[in-house]
Design an enzyme around this catalytic site. Structure first.
Site, PDB file in Angstrom:
ATOM      1  N   THR A  84      18.296  35.664 -68.971  1.00  0.00           N
ATOM      2  CA  THR A  84      18.177  37.097 -68.683  1.00  0.00           C
ATOM      3  C   THR A  84      19.441  37.831 -69.126  1.00  0.00           C
ATOM      4  O   THR A  84      19.394  38.953 -69.586  1.00  0.00           O
ATOM      5  CB  THR A  84      17.976  37.328 -67.166  1.00  0.00           C
ATOM      6  OG1 THR A  84      16.939  36.469 -66.692  1.00  0.00           O
ATOM      7  CG2 THR A  84      17.603  38.766 -66.860  1.00  0.00           C
ATOM      8  N   SER A  89      28.285  36.450 -63.620  1.00  0.00           N
ATOM      9  CA  SER A  89      27.921  37.492 -62.659  1.00  0.00           C
ATOM     10  C   SER A  89      27.960  37.021 -61.205  1.00  0.00           C
ATOM     11  O   SER A  89      29.001  36.636 -60.716  1.00  0.00           O
ATOM     12  CB  SER A  89      26.554  38.037 -63.033  1.00  0.00           C
ATOM     13  OG  SER A  89      26.268  39.178 -62.298  1.00  0.00           O
ATOM     14  N   HIS A  90      26.785  37.032 -60.571  1.00  0.00           N
ATOM     15  CA  HIS A  90      26.738  36.720 -59.141  1.00  0.00           C
ATOM     16  C   HIS A  90      26.811  35.222 -58.854  1.00  0.00           C
ATOM     17  O   HIS A  90      26.880  34.830 -57.694  1.00  0.00           O
ATOM     18  CB  HIS A  90      25.454  37.303 -58.536  1.00  0.00           C
ATOM     19  CG  HIS A  90      24.223  36.848 -59.270  1.00  0.00           C
ATOM     20  ND1 HIS A  90      23.790  37.466 -60.418  1.00  0.00           N
ATOM     21  CD2 HIS A  90      23.375  35.826 -59.042  1.00  0.00           C
ATOM     22  CE1 HIS A  90      22.696  36.845 -60.848  1.00  0.00           C
ATOM     23  NE2 HIS A  90      22.433  35.840 -60.033  1.00  0.00           N
ATOM     24  N   LYS A 118      28.189  36.195 -72.813  1.00  0.00           N
ATOM     25  CA  LYS A 118      27.167  37.164 -73.168  1.00  0.00           C
ATOM     26  C   LYS A 118      27.666  37.980 -74.351  1.00  0.00           C
ATOM     27  O   LYS A 118      28.859  38.245 -74.456  1.00  0.00           O
ATOM     28  CB  LYS A 118      27.005  38.057 -71.939  1.00  0.00           C
ATOM     29  CG  LYS A 118      25.929  39.058 -72.009  1.00  0.00           C
ATOM     30  CD  LYS A 118      25.701  39.613 -70.618  1.00  0.00           C
ATOM     31  CE  LYS A 118      26.506  40.871 -70.456  1.00  0.00           C
ATOM     32  NZ  LYS A 118      25.756  41.948 -69.849  1.00  0.00           N
ATOM     33  N   ASP A 156      29.124  42.875 -57.403  1.00  0.00           N
ATOM     34  CA  ASP A 156      28.991  41.458 -57.744  1.00  0.00           C
ATOM     35  C   ASP A 156      30.161  40.988 -58.615  1.00  0.00           C
ATOM     36  O   ASP A 156      31.111  41.733 -58.850  1.00  0.00           O
ATOM     37  CB  ASP A 156      27.635  41.197 -58.419  1.00  0.00           C
ATOM     38  CG  ASP A 156      27.587  41.755 -59.835  1.00  0.00           C
ATOM     39  OD1 ASP A 156      28.333  42.697 -60.127  1.00  0.00           O
ATOM     40  OD2 ASP A 156      26.807  41.228 -60.651  1.00  0.00           O
ATOM     41  N   ASP A 163      30.840  40.487 -61.793  1.00  0.00           N
ATOM     42  CA  ASP A 163      31.309  41.189 -62.991  1.00  0.00           C
ATOM     43  C   ASP A 163      31.225  42.703 -62.853  1.00  0.00           C
ATOM     44  O   ASP A 163      31.386  43.430 -63.838  1.00  0.00           O
ATOM     45  CB  ASP A 163      30.534  40.714 -64.221  1.00  0.00           C
ATOM     46  CG  ASP A 163      29.039  40.926 -64.101  1.00  0.00           C
ATOM     47  OD1 ASP A 163      28.525  40.923 -62.971  1.00  0.00           O
ATOM     48  OD2 ASP A 163      28.371  41.097 -65.142  1.00  0.00           O
ATOM     49  N   ASP A 184      28.800  44.829 -62.228  1.00  0.00           N
ATOM     50  CA  ASP A 184      27.701  45.677 -62.718  1.00  0.00           C
ATOM     51  C   ASP A 184      26.649  45.956 -61.652  1.00  0.00           C
ATOM     52  O   ASP A 184      25.783  46.796 -61.858  1.00  0.00           O
ATOM     53  CB  ASP A 184      27.068  45.097 -64.003  1.00  0.00           C
ATOM     54  CG  ASP A 184      26.542  43.691 -63.836  1.00  0.00           C
ATOM     55  OD1 ASP A 184      26.654  43.131 -62.728  1.00  0.00           O
ATOM     56  OD2 ASP A 184      26.029  43.134 -64.832  1.00  0.00           O
ATOM     57  N   ARG A 185      26.718  45.239 -60.521  1.00  0.00           N
ATOM     58  CA  ARG A 185      25.712  45.518 -59.485  1.00  0.00           C
ATOM     59  C   ARG A 185      26.376  46.038 -58.218  1.00  0.00           C
ATOM     60  O   ARG A 185      27.576  45.931 -58.036  1.00  0.00           O
ATOM     61  CB  ARG A 185      24.874  44.277 -59.220  1.00  0.00           C
ATOM     62  CG  ARG A 185      24.025  43.983 -60.450  1.00  0.00           C
ATOM     63  CD  ARG A 185      22.926  42.999 -60.219  1.00  0.00           C
ATOM     64  NE  ARG A 185      23.444  41.669 -60.098  1.00  0.00           N
ATOM     65  CZ  ARG A 185      23.185  40.877 -59.072  1.00  0.00           C
ATOM     66  NH1 ARG A 185      22.420  41.291 -58.074  1.00  0.00           N
ATOM     67  NH2 ARG A 185      23.686  39.682 -59.036  1.00  0.00           N
ATOM     68  N   GLU A 230      15.724  46.203 -59.101  1.00  0.00           N
ATOM     69  CA  GLU A 230      15.680  45.871 -57.677  1.00  0.00           C
ATOM     70  C   GLU A 230      16.827  44.964 -57.256  1.00  0.00           C
ATOM     71  O   GLU A 230      17.116  44.825 -56.084  1.00  0.00           O
ATOM     72  CB  GLU A 230      14.331  45.238 -57.314  1.00  0.00           C
ATOM     73  CG  GLU A 230      13.873  44.070 -58.196  1.00  0.00           C
ATOM     74  CD  GLU A 230      14.752  42.872 -58.184  1.00  0.00           C
ATOM     75  OE1 GLU A 230      15.205  42.510 -57.084  1.00  0.00           O
ATOM     76  OE2 GLU A 230      14.988  42.289 -59.260  1.00  0.00           O
ATOM     77  N   LYS A 268      24.448  48.078 -66.501  1.00  0.00           N
ATOM     78  CA  LYS A 268      24.407  48.575 -65.136  1.00  0.00           C
ATOM     79  C   LYS A 268      25.843  48.672 -64.635  1.00  0.00           C
ATOM     80  O   LYS A 268      26.737  48.016 -65.180  1.00  0.00           O
ATOM     81  CB  LYS A 268      23.539  47.697 -64.250  1.00  0.00           C
ATOM     82  CG  LYS A 268      23.805  46.194 -64.323  1.00  0.00           C
ATOM     83  CD  LYS A 268      22.622  45.477 -63.700  1.00  0.00           C
ATOM     84  CE  LYS A 268      22.807  43.972 -63.603  1.00  0.00           C
ATOM     85  NZ  LYS A 268      22.757  43.249 -64.890  1.00  0.00           N
TER      86      LYS A 268
END
Ligand code: VG1
Ligand code: CO
Length: 542
Positions: free
Chosen positions: A17, A112-113, A125, A276, A278, A280-281, A363, A375
């Protein structure tokens, strides 16, 4: 001097993803990172002399791979690399730098998370020139290159010190080490009314931001404390650590439980947020309330015009398919476009570039806008603060008046983690097999109106993505979605997304678990979750 090193391919470098994610020991196999980075360069193509942005979330192994990437950029003919000091760049800050500095792309090192540390996770990435995650066409090309790789190119000399700001050279390539926060913080000042937010904070409004020992710490400290005047201590866990303090930098009910509990207590601050690994959330909370991410997207879209950067209004909204349709009701009421894309930010890029949408969200607590192509956790926090500064209402009251105006979409995501991959595959396979015969079937009071496997045709470039999640829609519009995560590194994670719309304001204050009870039970019946996995409850409910 350029050095060409012989290598042999690995067969498992397929980006998921959001990039390639594996355990650190997996990444530490000989040439593993080098192979993937060379495959990126080979897929991206180059005329020589381009600029590349490099940074990461500071997790274990970040620095090593950054130094490898810098040398390989020199070996592959880049003219300049822009690196965050100490190797740090949040994902949205990297996206901003790519755009602002006209880079041809960027390499972001993050899982990330996912947890970090010597036995934790690592990830790489690639983002393209618009600042956004490489679209599937490019990630597929990277995977193809990785399966056939025979050599990678690097530079003989070692990379310069990245802990000091300024420019040095590696061969002909300039290595520019930048303050990771400065450009990002100025972008936020352009979008939001910092003076108004400062007034709000000065009036006694209290906030707490949990950076979860990850990359957002320095950004949040600079912006929330230094520029907006929140007292020291408003940002907690603000120093990035290689293992995130042993924690799991995922701003959800399980991993951000401490802050959530504080927000539910008598002495809660007015506003709480977490981000999170990185950056972005985001998770947004008010005193006594957690804002569900799908609702947050809807509230931000409905109120964005209160911030200077969006004063002219927004062109449209895009949300990932499993995200609740709360945002759709805002789009309908405001007569603006609404787009439903597959999971992952890479699907929003074309819509943002074409000016079809201004705000996007998922979400999973990712929201963002056309200011970058990722994001952006702090952006969401600042937009909330700007809205609160204008409306001078509590988070709870903003949310409740939103529900009164648009109705409430009850929503939950249930994650079953580390289930056996084969079992997960069979579970999804069985759902697929039953899709065609599903319409018209009754489960308690629920009748299936439609069932399919989500496919998406990008309205801008026409590209097609299939197999993006099984949707079961019931008459009345309630919905259950099943999909397998594309970011895990161990076994499979089954995500089940459950939603029901309630228009009646008298029924809007129920607890989501109660409001969704019948759908939750039905999700197990249709998905055969207990029967196939032996699990009686999800690991995480968000
Ligand atoms: C998850 C989320 C998805 C998000 C992705 C990357 O993907 O569900 O919404 O875009 O993580 O976010 P999946 O395939 O595991 O469901 V991040 O913050 O990890 O870059
Ligand atoms: Co992230």
């Amino acid at each position: 001097m350029i050095e060409t090193i012989a290598t042999t391919p690995y067969d498992d470098q397929k980006p998921g993803t959001s990039g390639l994610r594996k355990k650190v020991p997996h990444f530490r196999q000989p040439h593993y990172a080098e192979n993937f980075i060379q495959s990126i360069f080979d897929a991206a193509g180059s005329d020589g002399g381009e600029t590349l942005v490099i940074g990461g979330d500071g997790r274990f192994y970040n620095r090593e791979v950054i130094l490898i990437a810098i040398r390989m950029a020199a070996g592959n003919g880049y003219g300049r690399v822009i690196v965050g000091q100490g190797g740090l760049l949040s994902t949205p800050a990297a996206s901003n730098l790519i755009r602002k500095r006209g880079a041809s792309g960027g390499i972001i090192l993050s899982a990330s998370h996912n947890p970090g540390g010597p036995d934790g996770d690592f990830g790489i990435k690639y983002n393209i020139a618009n600042g956004g995650p490489a679209p599937e066409k490019i990630t597929t090309a990277i995977f193809e290159k990785s399966k056939a790789i025979t050599r990678y190119r690097t530079w003989t000399e070692t990379a310069p010190d990245i802990s000091r700001l300024g420019e040095t050279k590696l061969g002909d390539m300039v290595v520019e080490v930048v303050d990771p926060v400065a450009d990002y913080a100025s972008l936020m000042e352009e979008l939001f009314d910092f003076e108004k937010i400062r007034d709000l904070v000065a009036s006694g409004f209290t906030l707490r931001f949990d950076a979860m020992h990850a990359v957002t710490g320095p950004y949040a400290t600079e912006i929330l404390q230094n520029r907006l005047g929140a007292p020291a201590g408003s940002v907690i866990n603000g120093t990035p650590l290689e293992d995130f303090g042993g924690g799991h930098p995922d701003p959800n009910a399980v991993h951000a439980a401490t802050l959530i509990n504080q927000m539910m207590s008598e002495k809660a601050p007015d506003f709480g947020a977490a981000s999170d690994g990185d950056g972005d959330r985001n998770l947004v909370m008010g005193r006594g309330i957690v804002v569900s991410p799908s609702d947050s997207l809807a509230v931000l879209a409905a109120n964005a015009h209160l911030a200077p950067g969006y004063a002219v209004g927004i062109a449209g909204i895009a949300r990932s398919m499993p995200t609740s349709r709360a945002a759709d009701r805002v789009a309908e009421a405001r007569k603006i476009g609404i787009y439903e894309t597959p999971t992952g930010w890479k699907f929003f890029g074309t819509l943002l570039d074409a000016g079809k949408v201004t705000i996007c969200g998922e979400e999973s607590a990712g929201t963002g806008s056309n200011h970058v192509r990722e994001k952006d956790g702090l952006w969401a926090v600042l937009l909330w603060l700007n809205i609160l500064a204008e409306r001078r209402e509590s988070v709870k009251s903003v949310l409740e008046s939103h529900w009164t105006e648009f109705g409430r979409t009850f929503y939950q995501r249930h994650d079953y983690e580390e289930i056996d991959s084969e079992v997960a595959g069979e579970l999804m396979g069985s759902l697929h097999d039953r899709l065609a015969s599903m319409a018209g079937q009754r489960f308690g009071t629920l009748v299936v109106s439609e069932a399919d496997d989500f496919s998406y045709k990008d309205p801008v470039d026409g590209s097609i993505a299939t197999g993006q999640g099984v949707r079961i829609v019931f008459s009345g519009g309630s919905r259950i979605v099943y999909r397998l995560s594309g970011t895990g590194t161990k076994g499979a994670t089954l995500r089940v997304y459950i939603e029901r719309y309630e228009k009646d304001p008298a029924k809007r204050d129920q607890n989501p678990a109660a409001a969704l009870k019948e759908l939750i039970d039905t999700a197990d019946v249709i998905g055969e979750i207990k029967k196939r996995t032996g699990r009686t409850a999800p690991d995480v409910v968000t």
